[in-house]
Design an enzyme around this catalytic site. Structure first.
Site, PDB file in Angstrom:
ATOM      1  N   CYS A   1       0.862  -1.182   0.000  1.00 54.12           N
ATOM      2  CA  CYS A   1       0.000   0.000   0.000  1.00 54.12           C
ATOM      3  C   CYS A   1       0.900   1.234   0.000  1.00 54.12           C
ATOM      4  O   CYS A   1       1.497   1.565   1.035  1.00 54.12           O
ATOM      5  CB  CYS A   1      -0.896  -0.028   1.236  1.00 54.12           C
ATOM      6  SG  CYS A   1      -2.120   1.291   1.299  1.00 54.12           S
TER       7      CYS A   1
ATOM      8  N   CYS B   1      -8.025   5.311  -8.495  1.00 51.21           N
ATOM      9  CA  CYS B   1      -7.468   5.819  -7.241  1.00 51.21           C
ATOM     10  C   CYS B   1      -7.381   7.340  -7.264  1.00 51.21           C
ATOM     11  O   CYS B   1      -7.044   7.942  -8.291  1.00 51.21           O
ATOM     12  CB  CYS B   1      -6.076   5.232  -7.008  1.00 51.21           C
ATOM     13  SG  CYS B   1      -5.360   5.641  -5.396  1.00 51.21           S
TER      14      CYS B   1
END
Length: 427
Positions: A159, A353
């Protein structure tokens, strides 16, 4: 009547329960298992960490929404999944039996794998609301006593977006406090290059993020393997492509926030046939476990192999659209199994995103998430910051109301103008 348990009430688990309620029969029982009844919106944690949000701004009590949607909330927390007995052992000694189980636990944070790592040791975190509030206190100390900062992600991390977000949000908060000129910043990452993101880049994320770091006077080190954190330094090795050490760095740091590697939570780790050695849930293209056919999984807990070999281990992220995609496919497949059919829906696993930089940001779309891609797009601008605020408000609204409508698909269709991004496909 089928009994369906959802383990975990985070971003994936909460909407999983809601979408199941929309898909299965009125007499089918849905049980949402979580440690506590509070949903916390993790993407807002970087804002919490610099005082732009308070805890109450990003948390919701799930009990009213679950009651409204006829979902039974079990806030005692899970101790162990026992697939051979179709039950979840709870922390209070009771059990939840199920016909179908969806595991949506998210990860355990592997801070213990590096000396001095984690909010209980020498570094800060934005992975949990409690961590973000501790980071806020450390940020206030930094403003009062400025010094060098290190932000980034360690080896094995999957991440990376929140690390970039927090670097730029921190830069903005320090500029607002008029102390940025006394805070040297270094971005340290296991990625082979800036903007890799565990996805081998999307569009021109390499160029966009390098330019953004450069414009904010943030230095960087890639292919970094951190060996130790102290209260004054980050010790890291920069690795060559052949695995040898290119350089050893002792980076001065008064304030360090690096994202950890993830692993599966204790309730599911080391269950043969259910998890991989790291504790992530094994799943096929239908989100179904190959061994225990009545167990599905969604979100960060799902086992996904890395894209390819890199000098320092780098995982693949599970982005918001990808999780929504898994949820929609799983709800359809469980409903189909209850009716006597076989799973036939699969998430498309596209990536959409929004990376907020405090007063701007970068957005990207990858279709599919793993290259080669049909859509490979990225862009930047102040609109991304506004879109991220909109995302926060919409997602908190739908969790509070018990709604399952997807956000990212709407974003792609309406805001980004991408008209072929679908959540699921069918065999």
């Amino acid at each position: 009547m089928a009994k369906i348990a959802v383990l975990g009430a985070g971003l994936g688990g909460s909407i999983m329960a809601y979408e199941l309620r929309d898909q299965v029969g009125r007499d089918d029982e849905i049980i949402l298992i979580n440690r506590g009844s509070i949903y916390s919106f993790v993407p807002s944690n970087p804002w919490v960490a610099v005082g732009w949000r308070e805890r109450e701004d990003v948390e919701i009590d799930l009990a009213p929404a679950c009651a409204k949607r006829n979902i039974r909330l079990r806030p005692e927390g899970a101790a162990r999944v026992i697939p051979s007995e179709n039950r979840v052992a709870m922390l209070d000694g009771s059990s939840v039996e199920y016909d179908y189980l969806v595991i949506a636990t998210g990860p355990e944070l592997a801070f213990d794998e590096i000396e001095g790592f984690g909010p209980e040791a020498k570094t800060q975190s934005v992975c949990h609301i409690d961590h973000a509030l501790m980071t806020k206190a450390a940020f206030e100390r930094l403003v009062a006593n400025p010094g060098p900062v290190v932000i980034g992600a360690v080896q094995g991390a999957s991440c990376f977006g929140p690390a970039y977000e927090f670097a730029f949000i921190l830069d903005k908060a320090l500029r607002d406090a008029k102390v940025r000129d006394r805070v040297p910043m270094t971005f340290v990452t296991s990625e082979p290059y800036i903007g890799h993101l565990g996805l081998d880049g999307v569009g021109d994320t390499k160029g966009l993020l390098e330019s953004a770091l450069r414009s904010k006077h943030i230095k960087w080190i890639t292919n970094a393997r951190v060996t130790k954190f102290t209260s004054e330094e980050v010790l890291a090795e920069e690795i060559n492509d052949d695995g040898t050490v290119k350089a050893a760095h002792a980076i001065a740091s008064r304030f360090t926030m690096m994202l950890p590697a993830f692993r599966g939570v204790a309730a599911v780790r080391d269950i043969e046939g259910l998890t991989n050695p790291r504790g992530f849930i094994l799943a096929d293209k239908h989100q179904q476990n190959p061994t225990f056919k009545n167990i599905f999984s969604v979100g960060v807990c799902v086992a996904i192999p890395p894209m390819g070999k890199t000098p320092v281990p780098v995982g693949v992220p599970k982005t918001g659209f990808m999780i929504e995609s898994m949820v929609t496919a799983t709800a359809h497949n469980i409903a189909r199994m209850i009716e006597g059919g076989a799973p036939n829906a699969q998430g498309t696993w596209n990536a959409v995103c929004l990376a907020d930089f405090g007063d701007g940001g970068i957005a990207f779309v990858a279709q599919p998430q793993i290259p080669p891609r049909n859509v490979n797009w990225s862009s930047q601008g102040k609109w991304v910051h506004a879109a991220k605020i909109g995302f926060e408000k919409y997602f908190l609204y739908k969790v509070r109301q018990g709604k399952s409508e997807p956000f990212y698909e709407k974003l792609a269709l309406q805001a980004l103008g991408i008209d072929k991004l679908k959540a699921v496909s069918f065999d």
